[in-house]
Design an enzyme around this catalytic site. Structure first.
Site, short mmCIF file in Angstrom:
data_model
loop_
_atom_site.label_atom_id
_atom_site.label_comp_id
_atom_site.label_asym_id
_atom_site.label_seq_id
_atom_site.Cartn_x
_atom_site.Cartn_y
_atom_site.Cartn_z
N HIS A 55 -1.97 6.79 5.87
CA HIS A 55 -2.86 6.55 3.61
C HIS A 55 -2.15 5.71 3.26
CE1 HIS A 55 -4.05 8.05 0.24
NE2 HIS A 55 -5.45 6.68 0.45
N HIS A 130 0.61 0.22 -5.02
CA HIS A 130 0.62 2.08 -5.16
C HIS A 130 1.18 2.86 -6.90
CE1 HIS A 130 -1.11 5.41 -3.58
NE2 HIS A 130 -2.47 5.39 -4.48
#
Length: 334
Positions: A55, A130
């Site tokens: 992930h 991110h």
């Protein structure tokens, strides 16, 4: 598990130690696990294999010297402007979801990569994103090529599913970069889609599948796989009990999707309250490590049963909790 490889341009490394560390990981039981599957698994559709994935795969390095990314809320970006390094340090602690580099993940058995990217105008680069910016896309693709050149019977699925600051020109830039990197070895969806088998891809010398979540790009580059060929429901909870309820329902045989890759997101997502209650901690310590151990125990308990079905299973910090070997072992039970 060895510590991650950092971006070459951002930190000073002991290259001799890195070579030894990575060398010790090469040619292990998991670097060739697809090649070593029994013949009946090599002949079954990819959607019927159990494939471990990561992930936010490329967040092992996020650069705190760059600005907070456009994926964060205006409030977080404002706090970054006011509090600078202190705010970015907190964002970093809760945005890093992996310890290992892409190459190390692949050597360890990961075959699905969750990639989120943004165009950064300051350096005119497409970078991993991110919370903060990370490696350039070229650095990521170089690691994938390094792996598939050494292990030609291992198939890697790249899922580009979040884009930020990406206008049509930036999408074209990314698409052309992907084609240049994998022009001879990528698999187009064709008529079979996720029903393609390992042996078929091996016969065509195809090693990479690229899923691209933008239909405008798909129209211009039909060699990429459209987003409807993958299903990846997001649990969006920091509560372990709620996560397991979600996974049990999603992975029940009666509800399993048969016409697309199916992703099981075995991850806890920190909520705003989670971060504020644990400001000096990290996503790894508060969420990921306990989650991985719990999910791995759940998967082991399901071995040999007929009530659940799995395809791609993703986790944070994939080296913890026997996640990778457990996921691979399911190919011998289901």
């Amino acid at each position: 598990m060895a510590k991650s490889v950092k971006a070459k341009s951002s930190v000073v490394r002991d290259d001799s130690f890195e070579i030894l560390r990575v060398g010790a990981m090469e040619d292990n039981d998991y670097s060739r696990w697809m090649e070593n599957l029994p013949n009946e698994k090599q002949l079954c559709p990819l959607k019927d294999l159990v494939i471990p994935g990561s992930h936010d795969s490329a967040t092992f390095f996020l650069d705190q010297d760059m600005e907070i990314g456009p994926d964060e809320s205006p409030t977080i970006q404002m706090l970054g402007s006011v509090f600078g390094k202190v705010a970015k340090s907190v964002v970093h602690s809760w945005s890093v979801t992996q310890s290992m580099s892409i190459y190390e993940q692949l050597l360890s058995g990961i075959r699905y990569l969750d990639l989120r990217v943004a165009y950064r105008a300051q350096d005119k680069q497409i970078r991993i994103l991110h919370g903060l910016y990370g490696w350039t896309i070229e650095e990521v693709l170089a690691e994938i090529n390094r792996f598939v050149e050494k292990y030609p019977k291992e198939i890697v699925i790249l899922d580009f599913n979040h884009f930020y600051n990406m206008d049509p020109a930036a999408h074209e830039m990314l698409a052309d970069t992907l084609l240049a990197s994998f022009s001879e070895i990528f698999r187009a969806p064709g008529e079979d889609g996720p029903d393609v088998t390992l042996q078929e891809m091996w016969g065509n010398e195809e090693k990479v599948i690229i899923i691209y979540h933008d239909y405008g790009v798909i129209d211009a580059y039909p060699c990429f796989w459209p987003p409807h060929l993958i299903c990846s429901p997001w649990p969006n909870t920091a509560d372990r009990k709620l996560l397991m309820e979600f996974l049990n329902k999603q992975c029940a045989v009666s509800t399993f999707s048969e016409d697309a890759f199916q992703v099981t997101q075995a991850v806890l997502t920190p909520q705003t309250s989670t971060v504020f209650q644990n400001m000096t901690s990290t996503l790894k310590d508060v969420c990921a490590m306990k989650c991985n151990c719990h999910v791995t125990g759940w998967l082991k308990a399901l071995c040999g049963t007929k009530c659940h079905k799995f395809n791609i299973i993703i986790a944070d910090f994939v080296e913890f909790g026997d996640f990778i070997p457990t996921a691979i072992s399911l190919n011998y039970f289901f």
